[in-house]
Design an enzyme around this catalytic site. Structure first.
Site, mmCIF file in Angstrom:
data_model
loop_
_atom_site.group_PDB
_atom_site.id
_atom_site.type_symbol
_atom_site.label_atom_id
_atom_site.label_comp_id
_atom_site.label_asym_id
_atom_site.label_seq_id
_atom_site.Cartn_x
_atom_site.Cartn_y
_atom_site.Cartn_z
ATOM 1 N N ALA A 1 0.831 -1.205 0.000
ATOM 2 C CA ALA A 1 0.000 0.000 0.000
ATOM 3 C C ALA A 1 0.864 1.252 0.000
ATOM 4 C CB ALA A 1 -0.918 -0.002 1.219
ATOM 5 N N GLU B 1 2.596 -6.100 7.874
ATOM 6 C CA GLU B 1 1.609 -5.089 8.282
ATOM 7 C C GLU B 1 1.566 -4.844 9.785
ATOM 8 O OE1 GLU B 1 0.038 -6.381 4.224
ATOM 9 O OE2 GLU B 1 1.134 -7.280 5.900
ATOM 10 N N GLU C 1 0.277 -9.817 -1.345
ATOM 11 C CA GLU C 1 -1.120 -10.253 -1.401
ATOM 12 C C GLU C 1 -1.627 -10.310 -2.840
ATOM 13 O OE1 GLU C 1 -3.249 -8.987 2.715
ATOM 14 O OE2 GLU C 1 -2.315 -7.338 1.623
#
Length: 266
Positions: free
Chosen positions: A72, A140, A120
């Site tokens: 991200a 994460e 992912e």
């Protein structure tokens, strides 16, 4: 080869006769960090590929020399208010579920960093090809969140609950050789050959019946987590969907006539 761009950061290339589609992550200045705009583009590209009956396999690649995808876009996330983060969540999920729900076989070509949401995206594919520079992981919890692109569900299905827990809780990065040993990747190739080998695998897959490929993927995915009896019912339903198809008739005829099949795709 034809090319089509989805937004600024996603490129779809169709190879040969168009049966192999390459979905290339193309945000090199950010090592393919997934921003909201990039997530929308991934989702849009996947929707288009899912609707294209000519596509038999999708290969997920990166244009960056040193990374598949670093996850991200945390710089963007740092600027979000709580309300903006809530609104962004379905956009982010759309990218990961877009890859995961493609109805055709998918192959990821991984080199360099594939971390967090980047890994992912690879986990959402059916097969992961990695070169020896690959470094994968779900870090994460080290920044106060959890894998939110399917990692807590896809990783244990791939490597088992205990191994997935160790990797997620420790947030550690895993280099290519160990990743292959643990089953985090499926095929390990020489440095710089991940895209080439993944596309070659895509060509081998794409030579097969499009009806058979879609049905086989459906049976594999729907059967995961079911007991054996229920799984065999899923398989039987998929078999019935292909048994009376034009592809099945052509495949049997081509085999007996010792020629290459010309799949009708229905």
């Amino acid at each position: 080869m034809s090319e089509e761009r989805f937004g600024e950061f996603v490129l779809v290339r169709r190879h040969g006769d168009g049966h192999v589609a390459e979905l290339a992550l193309d945000r090199p200045k950010a090592m393919n960090a997934v921003s909201s705009e990039m997530a929308r583009s991934i989702g849009a590209a996947c929707s288009a590929l899912a609707a294209d009956r000519d596509v038999r396999v999708v290969v997920l690649t990166s244009t960056h020399e040193r990374a598949f995808c670093v996850g991200a876009d945390l710089k963007e996330r740092n600027s979000f208010s709580d309300a903006e983060l809530v609104r962004q969540r379905p956009v982010a999920r759309g990218a990961y579920t877009g890859v995961l729900e493609l109805p055709v076989p998918t192959v990821a070509a991984v080199h360099g960093f594939a971390l967090g949401g980047g890994f992912e995206l690879a986990l959402a594919c059916d097969v992961i090809v990695a070169d020896r520079t690959a470094v994968v992981g779900l870090p994460e919890v080290s920044v106060g969140v959890i894998p939110g692109g399917g990692g807590t569900q896809l990783l244990p299905r791939r490597v088992g609950a205990g191994r997935a827990a160790e990797l997620i809780f420790s947030a550690r990065r895993v280099e290519a050789a160990e990743a292959r040993e643990l089953g985090l990747v499926d095929v390990l190739v020489d440095e710089g050959r991940d895209r080439e080998e993944a596309l070659a695998l895509g060509e081998r897959i794409g030579a097969n019946s499009p009806v058979g490929l879609r049905a086989a993927k459906r049976a594999l995915r729907l059967g995961q987590g079911l007991d054996l009896r229920a799984g065999l019912e899923v398989e039987d339903a998929a078999w019935r969907a292909v048994a009376f198809s034009g592809d099945r008739a052509e495949g049997v005829a081509a085999f007996n006539e010792k020629r290459k099949p010309q799949w009708p795709g229905e």
